[in-house]
Design a protein around this motif. Structure first.
Motif, mmCIF file in Angstrom:
data_model
loop_
_atom_site.group_PDB
_atom_site.id
_atom_site.type_symbol
_atom_site.label_atom_id
_atom_site.label_comp_id
_atom_site.label_asym_id
_atom_site.label_seq_id
_atom_site.Cartn_x
_atom_site.Cartn_y
_atom_site.Cartn_z
ATOM 1 N N GLY A 217 -47.315 3.259 -2.888
ATOM 2 C CA GLY A 217 -47.972 3.041 -4.157
ATOM 3 C C GLY A 217 -47.695 4.184 -5.116
ATOM 4 N N PRO A 218 -47.924 3.972 -6.399
ATOM 5 C CA PRO A 218 -47.726 5.057 -7.373
ATOM 6 C C PRO A 218 -48.677 6.215 -7.095
ATOM 7 N N ARG B 58 -61.098 3.886 -8.947
ATOM 8 C CA ARG B 58 -61.630 5.003 -9.732
ATOM 9 C C ARG B 58 -63.000 5.336 -9.177
ATOM 10 N N GLY C 207 -38.080 -3.980 -8.154
ATOM 11 C CA GLY C 207 -37.313 -3.418 -9.250
ATOM 12 C C GLY C 207 -37.990 -3.505 -10.609
ATOM 13 N N PHE D 112 -47.581 -0.337 -17.477
ATOM 14 C CA PHE D 112 -46.508 0.498 -16.965
ATOM 15 C C PHE D 112 -45.191 0.218 -17.672
ATOM 16 N N GLY D 113 -44.384 1.261 -17.771
ATOM 17 C CA GLY D 113 -42.991 1.092 -18.154
ATOM 18 C C GLY D 113 -42.193 0.691 -16.936
ATOM 19 N N PHE E 164 -50.941 -3.950 -5.283
ATOM 20 C CA PHE E 164 -51.572 -2.642 -5.158
ATOM 21 C C PHE E 164 -53.005 -2.713 -5.663
ATOM 22 N N PHE F 250 -50.602 -5.456 -14.478
ATOM 23 C CA PHE F 250 -52.048 -5.523 -14.321
ATOM 24 C C PHE F 250 -52.507 -6.955 -14.047
ATOM 25 N N ALA G 56 -41.790 -3.132 -13.096
ATOM 26 C CA ALA G 56 -42.998 -2.327 -13.252
ATOM 27 C C ALA G 56 -44.199 -3.050 -12.665
ATOM 28 N N PRO G 57 -45.185 -2.317 -12.184
ATOM 29 C CA PRO G 57 -46.439 -2.961 -11.774
ATOM 30 C C PRO G 57 -47.082 -3.632 -12.978
ATOM 31 N N LYS H 50 -59.546 9.567 -12.565
ATOM 32 C CA LYS H 50 -58.257 9.370 -11.914
ATOM 33 C C LYS H 50 -58.184 8.019 -11.208
ATOM 34 N N LEU H 51 -57.076 7.317 -11.391
ATOM 35 C CA LEU H 51 -56.843 6.040 -10.733
ATOM 36 C C LEU H 51 -55.897 6.287 -9.568
ATOM 37 N N HIS I 183 -58.940 -1.724 -9.456
ATOM 38 C CA HIS I 183 -57.889 -2.409 -10.209
ATOM 39 C C HIS I 183 -56.971 -3.122 -9.227
ATOM 40 N N TYR J 176 -52.964 -4.743 -9.171
ATOM 41 C CA TYR J 176 -51.674 -4.857 -9.851
ATOM 42 C C TYR J 176 -50.694 -5.548 -8.918
ATOM 43 N N ARG K 138 -52.084 13.227 -16.126
ATOM 44 C CA ARG K 138 -52.733 12.287 -17.058
ATOM 45 C C ARG K 138 -53.082 13.011 -18.343
ATOM 46 N N GLN L 52 -46.463 -5.945 -8.269
ATOM 47 C CA GLN L 52 -45.155 -5.399 -8.615
ATOM 48 C C GLN L 52 -44.070 -6.209 -7.916
ATOM 49 N N TYR M 20 -46.610 8.726 -13.119
ATOM 50 C CA TYR M 20 -46.756 8.484 -11.691
ATOM 51 C C TYR M 20 -45.389 8.623 -11.033
ATOM 52 N N PHE N 157 -53.940 4.794 -6.221
ATOM 53 C CA PHE N 157 -53.429 3.533 -5.696
ATOM 54 C C PHE N 157 -53.300 3.571 -4.178
ATOM 55 N N GLY N 158 -53.481 2.390 -3.566
ATOM 56 C CA GLY N 158 -53.180 2.219 -2.162
ATOM 57 C C GLY N 158 -51.687 2.066 -1.947
ATOM 58 N N LYS N 159 -51.283 1.883 -0.688
ATOM 59 C CA LYS N 159 -49.861 1.807 -0.366
ATOM 60 C C LYS N 159 -49.253 0.446 -0.697
#
Lengths: 111, 111
Positions: free
Chosen positions: B42-43, A91, A39, B102-103, A87, A44, A41-42, A98-99, A32, A34, B48, A36, B35, A101-103
């Motif tokens: 990253g998140p 999966r 301030g 995401f929120g 990001f 998609f 939300a990430p 579980k997803l 995936h 994303y 879940r 961001q 998250y 994420f990288g840094k």
């Protein structure tokens, strides 16, 4: 296991191209992407499933090399609105696994 | 269509105090995620849910964190007691077909 993103940061001028990468040491089911903004939300961008497909969305596209367990995000003719932190998430098995994420990579587009 | 709604947006508490965060996912999204995001990172998945069942809570520090998703819709994440290291943004996300929405997150500051 957390995917590794590179480079750590990208600074470019409006109209330039950029490539950011995401790699994993484990076999992946999907990747995936994303974005961001500070301030916020990430948001998609796209999903790539194993099979080596490439997807595009406006001037942003991505590829997934299943053999190398690597995905690349291509930003073409960058716009100021592309600035943000990108990001990748991976999966390992199945759409509901579980997803992780990288840094993240900070990309700054300047006028 | 309404997005993922989280509250409160900001919370400042003293250490050892309890705190709770609430999330209302997008209607029809069966999968809900909590998250944690630290600055510049990253998140990181905490828990879940598939409907009301917690299917992955391996990263949730169960000595102080708890979560619930009654009736498979809204969810609450609680920390009791909070520690200084819990300062972070807590993101809720929901999903129906793979991509996460995401929120805006709940920013926690523990003094």
């Amino acid at each position: 296991q957390q995917p590794v993103q590179s480079p750590q940061a990208v600074i470019l001028r409006e109209g330039e191209d950029a490539v950011i990468n995401c790699s994993s040491s484990k076999a992946l089911y999907s990747v995936h992407w994303y974005r961001q903004k500070h301030g916020e939300a990430p948001v998609f961008l796209m999903i790539l499933l194993k099979g080596g497909e490439q997807k595009g969305h406006d001037k942003i596209s991505a590829s997934f090399n299943e053999k190398k367990q690597q995905s690349s995000l291509y930003l073409t003719a960058s716009q100021l609105s592309y600035s943000g932190t990108y990001f990748c998430g991976s999966r390992k098995t199945g759409a509901n696994s579980k997803l992780t994420f990288g840094k993240g990579i900070t990309l700054s587009v300047r006028p | 269509e309404a997005g993922v709604v989280q509250s409160p947006r900001y919370k400042i508490i003293e250490k050892k105090q309890p705190v709770a965060f609430w999330c209302n996912p997008i209607s029809g999204h069966n999968t809900l995620y909590w998250y944690l995001q630290n600055l510049g990172q990253g998140p990181e998945l905490l828990i879940r849910y598939e409907n009301e069942e917690a299917v992955d809570d391996s990263q949730l520090p169960k000595d102080r964190f708890s979560a619930e998703r009654l009736k498979g819709v809204d969810s609450t994440l609680k920390i009791q007691p909070a520690e200084l290291g819990d300062s972070a943004v807590y993101l809720c996300a929901s999903s129906a077909t793979g991509e996460l929405f995401f929120g805006e997150g709940s920013r926690l500051t523990v003094l």
